[in-house]
Design an enzyme around this catalytic site. Structure first.
Site, PDB file in Angstrom:
ATOM      1  N   LEU A  18       0.912  -1.178   0.366  1.00 38.29           N
ATOM      2  CA  LEU A  18       0.235   0.174   0.020  1.00 38.29           C
ATOM      3  C   LEU A  18       0.643   1.382   0.403  1.00 38.29           C
ATOM      4  O   LEU A  18       2.018   1.512   0.896  1.00 38.29           O
ATOM      5  CB  LEU A  18      -0.882   0.092   1.211  1.00 38.29           C
ATOM      6  N   ILE A  27       2.304  -5.294   3.684  1.00 38.59           N
ATOM      7  CA  ILE A  27       0.946  -5.476   3.600  1.00 38.59           C
ATOM      8  C   ILE A  27       1.038  -7.270   3.987  1.00 38.59           C
ATOM      9  O   ILE A  27       0.632  -7.798   4.779  1.00 38.59           O
ATOM     10  CB  ILE A  27      -0.319  -5.446   3.673  1.00 38.59           C
ATOM     11  N   ASP A  28       1.905  -7.309   3.075  1.00 35.31           N
ATOM     12  CA  ASP A  28       0.936  -9.431   2.218  1.00 35.31           C
ATOM     13  C   ASP A  28       2.514  -9.995   1.792  1.00 35.31           C
ATOM     14  O   ASP A  28       2.984  -9.604   0.630  1.00 35.31           O
ATOM     15  CB  ASP A  28      -0.100  -9.432   1.824  1.00 35.31           C
ATOM     16  N   ARG A  32       5.156 -17.081  -3.776  1.00 35.77           N
ATOM     17  CA  ARG A  32       4.701 -18.129  -5.000  1.00 35.77           C
ATOM     18  C   ARG A  32       4.531 -16.859  -6.543  1.00 35.77           C
ATOM     19  O   ARG A  32       4.983 -15.988  -6.255  1.00 35.77           O
ATOM     20  CB  ARG A  32       3.055 -18.126  -5.036  1.00 35.77           C
TER      21      ARG A  32
END
Length: 87
Positions: A18, A27-28, A32
């Site tokens: 963000l 944030i994440d 993968r």
């Protein structure tokens, strides 16, 4: 990312970020292939061949997508990385 590397992870990973003004919030972490993976792998080739230093993603409905694709394909400014019609 550094923590999972310390645990032995080797591979592709992407972050969701963000951006608010000059601040970036990671944030994440996704360990993968991500939507941006193909763009990152092709970045240097696209930059060298087309002189385009930036790539943008779009998420449009099929009916809205066709005129946009036609415009940018005609201008030589669009390189499709993937298309999916799940219907």
């Amino acid at each position: 990312m550094e923590r999972i590397i310390e645990k032995g992870y080797i591979g592709i990973a992407g972050f969701e970020v963000l951006i608010s003004g000059r601040k970036h919030y990671f944030i994440d972490l996704n360990v993968r292939f991500n939507g941006s993976t193909s763009s990152l792998l092709l970045h240097d080739s696209i930059l060298n061949k087309y002189g385009k230093p930036k790539m943008r993603f779009c998420n449009l409905e099929w009916t809205d997508l066709i005129p946009v694709l036609d415009h940018y394909l005609t201008a030589g400014q669009f390189v499709p990385l993937s298309l999916l019609d799940a219907d």
